[in-house]
Scaffold this motif. Structure first.
Motif, PDB file in Angstrom:
ATOM      1  N   LEU A  40      51.310   5.758 -12.077  1.00  0.00           N
ATOM      2  CA  LEU A  40      50.465   6.359 -12.856  1.00  0.00           C
ATOM      3  C   LEU A  40      49.412   6.930 -12.064  1.00  0.00           C
ATOM      4  O   LEU A  40      48.789   6.484 -11.158  1.00  0.00           O
ATOM      5  CB  LEU A  40      49.949   5.382 -13.920  1.00  0.00           C
ATOM      6  CG  LEU A  40      50.574   5.034 -15.026  1.00  0.00           C
ATOM      7  CD1 LEU A  40      51.739   4.718 -14.860  1.00  0.00           C
ATOM      8  CD2 LEU A  40      49.750   4.109 -16.030  1.00  0.00           C
ATOM      9  N   HIS A  41      49.346   8.459 -12.238  1.00  0.00           N
ATOM     10  CA  HIS A  41      48.348   9.183 -11.761  1.00  0.00           C
ATOM     11  C   HIS A  41      46.819   8.858 -12.150  1.00  0.00           C
ATOM     12  O   HIS A  41      46.614   9.100 -13.297  1.00  0.00           O
ATOM     13  CB  HIS A  41      48.396  10.692 -11.861  1.00  0.00           C
ATOM     14  CG  HIS A  41      49.743  11.385 -10.954  1.00  0.00           C
ATOM     15  ND1 HIS A  41      49.502  11.618  -9.640  1.00  0.00           N
ATOM     16  CD2 HIS A  41      50.763  11.696 -11.371  1.00  0.00           C
ATOM     17  CE1 HIS A  41      50.620  12.037  -9.082  1.00  0.00           C
ATOM     18  NE2 HIS A  41      51.295  12.058 -10.109  1.00  0.00           N
ATOM     19  N   VAL A  42      45.941   8.557 -11.129  1.00  0.00           N
ATOM     20  CA  VAL A  42      44.509   8.293 -11.512  1.00  0.00           C
ATOM     21  C   VAL A  42      43.929   9.603 -11.951  1.00  0.00           C
ATOM     22  O   VAL A  42      44.186  10.615 -11.436  1.00  0.00           O
ATOM     23  CB  VAL A  42      43.859   7.410 -10.518  1.00  0.00           C
ATOM     24  CG1 VAL A  42      42.148   7.453 -10.654  1.00  0.00           C
ATOM     25  CG2 VAL A  42      44.372   6.288  -9.966  1.00  0.00           C
TER      26      VAL A  42
ATOM     27  N   PRO B 163      53.581   9.650  -1.572  1.00  0.00           N
ATOM     28  CA  PRO B 163      52.730  10.767  -2.445  1.00  0.00           C
ATOM     29  C   PRO B 163      54.007  11.150  -3.729  1.00  0.00           C
ATOM     30  O   PRO B 163      55.218  10.852  -3.623  1.00  0.00           O
ATOM     31  CB  PRO B 163      52.707  12.024  -1.757  1.00  0.00           C
ATOM     32  CG  PRO B 163      53.723  11.851  -0.433  1.00  0.00           C
ATOM     33  CD  PRO B 163      53.665  10.523  -0.398  1.00  0.00           C
ATOM     34  N   CYS B 164      53.471  11.572  -4.879  1.00  0.00           N
ATOM     35  CA  CYS B 164      54.629  11.790  -5.940  1.00  0.00           C
ATOM     36  C   CYS B 164      54.942  13.117  -5.757  1.00  0.00           C
ATOM     37  O   CYS B 164      54.395  14.144  -5.491  1.00  0.00           O
ATOM     38  CB  CYS B 164      53.656  11.930  -7.242  1.00  0.00           C
ATOM     39  SG  CYS B 164      54.539  11.985  -8.623  1.00  0.00           S
ATOM     40  N   PRO B 165      56.363  13.337  -5.977  1.00  0.00           N
ATOM     41  CA  PRO B 165      57.309  14.567  -5.709  1.00  0.00           C
ATOM     42  C   PRO B 165      56.557  15.736  -6.610  1.00  0.00           C
ATOM     43  O   PRO B 165      56.937  16.724  -6.592  1.00  0.00           O
ATOM     44  CB  PRO B 165      58.470  14.288  -5.954  1.00  0.00           C
ATOM     45  CG  PRO B 165      58.468  12.916  -6.397  1.00  0.00           C
ATOM     46  CD  PRO B 165      57.226  12.177  -6.626  1.00  0.00           C
ATOM     47  N   CYS B 166      55.785  15.172  -7.776  1.00  0.00           N
ATOM     48  CA  CYS B 166      55.479  16.309  -8.656  1.00  0.00           C
ATOM     49  C   CYS B 166      54.366  17.163  -8.059  1.00  0.00           C
ATOM     50  O   CYS B 166      53.998  18.358  -8.594  1.00  0.00           O
ATOM     51  CB  CYS B 166      54.861  15.858  -9.943  1.00  0.00           C
ATOM     52  SG  CYS B 166      53.059  15.122  -9.733  1.00  0.00           S
ATOM     53  N   GLY B 167      53.598  16.931  -6.935  1.00  0.00           N
ATOM     54  CA  GLY B 167      52.994  17.719  -6.099  1.00  0.00           C
ATOM     55  C   GLY B 167      51.446  17.554  -6.390  1.00  0.00           C
ATOM     56  O   GLY B 167      50.416  18.129  -5.713  1.00  0.00           O
TER      57      GLY B 167
END
Ligand code: ZN
Length: 465
Positions: free
Chosen positions: A296-298, A349-353
């Motif tokens: 989950l992105h903060v 890191p998340c691959p979504c960028g």
């Protein structure tokens, strides 16, 4: 389960009430500022780490000055520790400020309300915390607008946009029980026309009623369904027993831990992806699933989220307690608030960028579901509302001993005043119904799991499926 005139009258009256309230709430949730903030959040989600830090530090500096100048608790705290507002220039300086416990907030909530805020314009934000003791974290209208924009940023990640049709399976909305347990016949849902929303009651879900739920959801054709993970799992378990698939565009979950095994089961039965969201009623930090589902992105614009282990920052991959500093609620600022929730930062890191920090394996308060003699499965977290406004509860725990008996264990505050047990039982019966006996046990300590992460609702009744 034939519906009568009374049930339909209740449906129309209550839907009218919720829709009228919904239009009033929309002036806060979907105003001009909402669209401006959502536009800004669309941009800042692609910021570099440096840009995100600059944005967050600027908001933090402003909040610290406000807290020092207007909030009695922080004015005293900063003076006591020799902290001047300009000593806090960025998130790295936050360590100079001591952690805030739930107990300190609950002991004197008035001390946290900003003196320069019009109290009449504040909304309640009830929580029972991990200890099952009610806290009312007041919210400014601006912070509600901001939070709604943060939530919609995530909805857009799932390809959903403002104005879509939504189904929510909840127990209460704005502190009103959607359908009281005393209503035994359908409809077990209400309409909020203002928000294109069909609200289903999670107090009425059983094998007898769920076919009606699915029939109504199909007829309504929502873009997404939202609810507690345990509630959505009850729906998906029912589909599994019927050997059925029910396709929807998206599912959103929040307010309880979502375990991978449950996520997989839900995704299989609803033929879609689950977008989970983490937050708390105190609104100090928030994080959401992106389309990559790697954690989950903060939301850095919403709050500063620290993970602390033994008084130091936990390393990525190391579990610790989530400490949050909400950046938008000037009515009742909470700085370095100990949430009691446990998580870890991702190591990759998340691959979504997006550079927004990534949280993994979040473990919040656990609550078993309650099962009633007539086969309803009620999420334990849904009983939280029964405690709103009940004073002098220091800790609580709900134990379902058997199918007919529930005991509510309460540790009182150390004062002369009692706990309104009759009101509490009546509130609980509105959720659970009249056919389960509810007893209150005032005790000195909770028998088992008297720790920060105890299960708030424990059921000794086995639930099949
Ligand atoms: Zn991502």
């Amino acid at each position: 389960m034939k519906s009568g005139i009374q049930e339909y009258l209740s449906y129309f009256v209550h839907s009218l009430f919720l829709s009228t309230k919904g239009f009033a709430v929309n002036t806060i949730k979907y105003n001009k500022k909402f669209y401006r903030v959502l536009g800004e959040l669309e941009e800042s989600q692609w910021y570099s780490l440096e840009q995100l830090k600059e944005l967050q530090d600027t908001k933090l500096r402003k909040l610290i000055v406000h807290a020092y100048e207007n909030v009695p608790y922080y004015n005293k705290l900063f003076k006591k520790h020799g902290i001047r507002p300009h000593d806090i220039q960025g998130t790295e300086d936050l360590k100079k400020i001591p952690l805030l416990s739930k107990e300190a907030l609950r002991a004197n909530p008035q001390d946290f309300i900003a003196a320069n805020i019009n109290r009449k314009l504040l909304a309640p934000g009830w929580t029972t915390g991990t200890t099952g003791a009610p806290i009312n974290a007041l919210r400014s209208r601006e912070s509600i607008t901001f939070e709604n924009a943060v939530l919609w940023r995530q909805k857009r990640w799932a390809g959903i946009d403002v104005g879509c049709r939504k189904v929510a399976v909840w127990g209460t909305i704005w502190d009103h029980v959607i359908v009281p347990s005393s209503i035994k016949s359908p409809p077990f849902w209400r309409k909020n026309i203002a928000d294109h929303q069909l609200l289903f009651s999670y107090y009425h879900m059983s094998d007898d009623t769920l076919p009606l739920y699915f029939k109504k959801i199909e007829e309504f054709g929502p873009d997404f369904i939202e609810g507690f993970p345990s509630t959505i799992l009850t729906l998906s378990n029912f589909l599994k027993r019927q050997n059925e698939i029910f396709s929807v565009k998206s599912i959103f979950t929040s307010s309880e831990p979502l375990y991978d095994v449950h996520r997989n089961e839900i995704e299989e039965r609803f033929k879609t992806k689950v977008f989970d969201h983490y937050g708390q009623a105190e609104r100090v930090a928030a994080a959401s699933d992106c389309p990559e589902h790697r954690g989950l992105h903060v939301h850095p614009e919403y709050g500063v989220l620290e993970i602390i282990k033994e008084n130091r920052d936990a390393s990525p991959g190391e579990r610790g307690e989530i400490i949050g500093t909400g950046l938008n609620n000037y009515a009742m600022p909470l700085i370095r608030y100990s949430t009691g929730d446990i998580a870890q930062f991702a190591t990759e890191p998340c691959p979504c960028g997006r550079k927004m920090p990534l949280l993994q394996s979040i473990d919040g308060r656990k609550a078993d579901s309650i099962i009633t003699p007539d086969g309803r499965v009620i999420p334990g977290g849904g009983l939280m509302g029964a405690f709103h406004g009940i004073e002098n509860v220091k800790k609580s725990q709900i134990v379902q001993e058997d199918i007919n008996n529930i005991i509510v264990r309460i540790v009182r505050n150390q004062n002369e005043r009692g706990v309104e047990t009759d009101r509490l039982i009546s509130n609980l019966k509105k959720c659970i119904g009249e056919d389960v006996r509810i007893g209150i046990d005032i005790t000195d300590s909770l028998a088992d799991g008297d720790t920060i992460k105890h299960r708030w609702v424990v059921s000794k009744v086995k639930i099949d499926g």
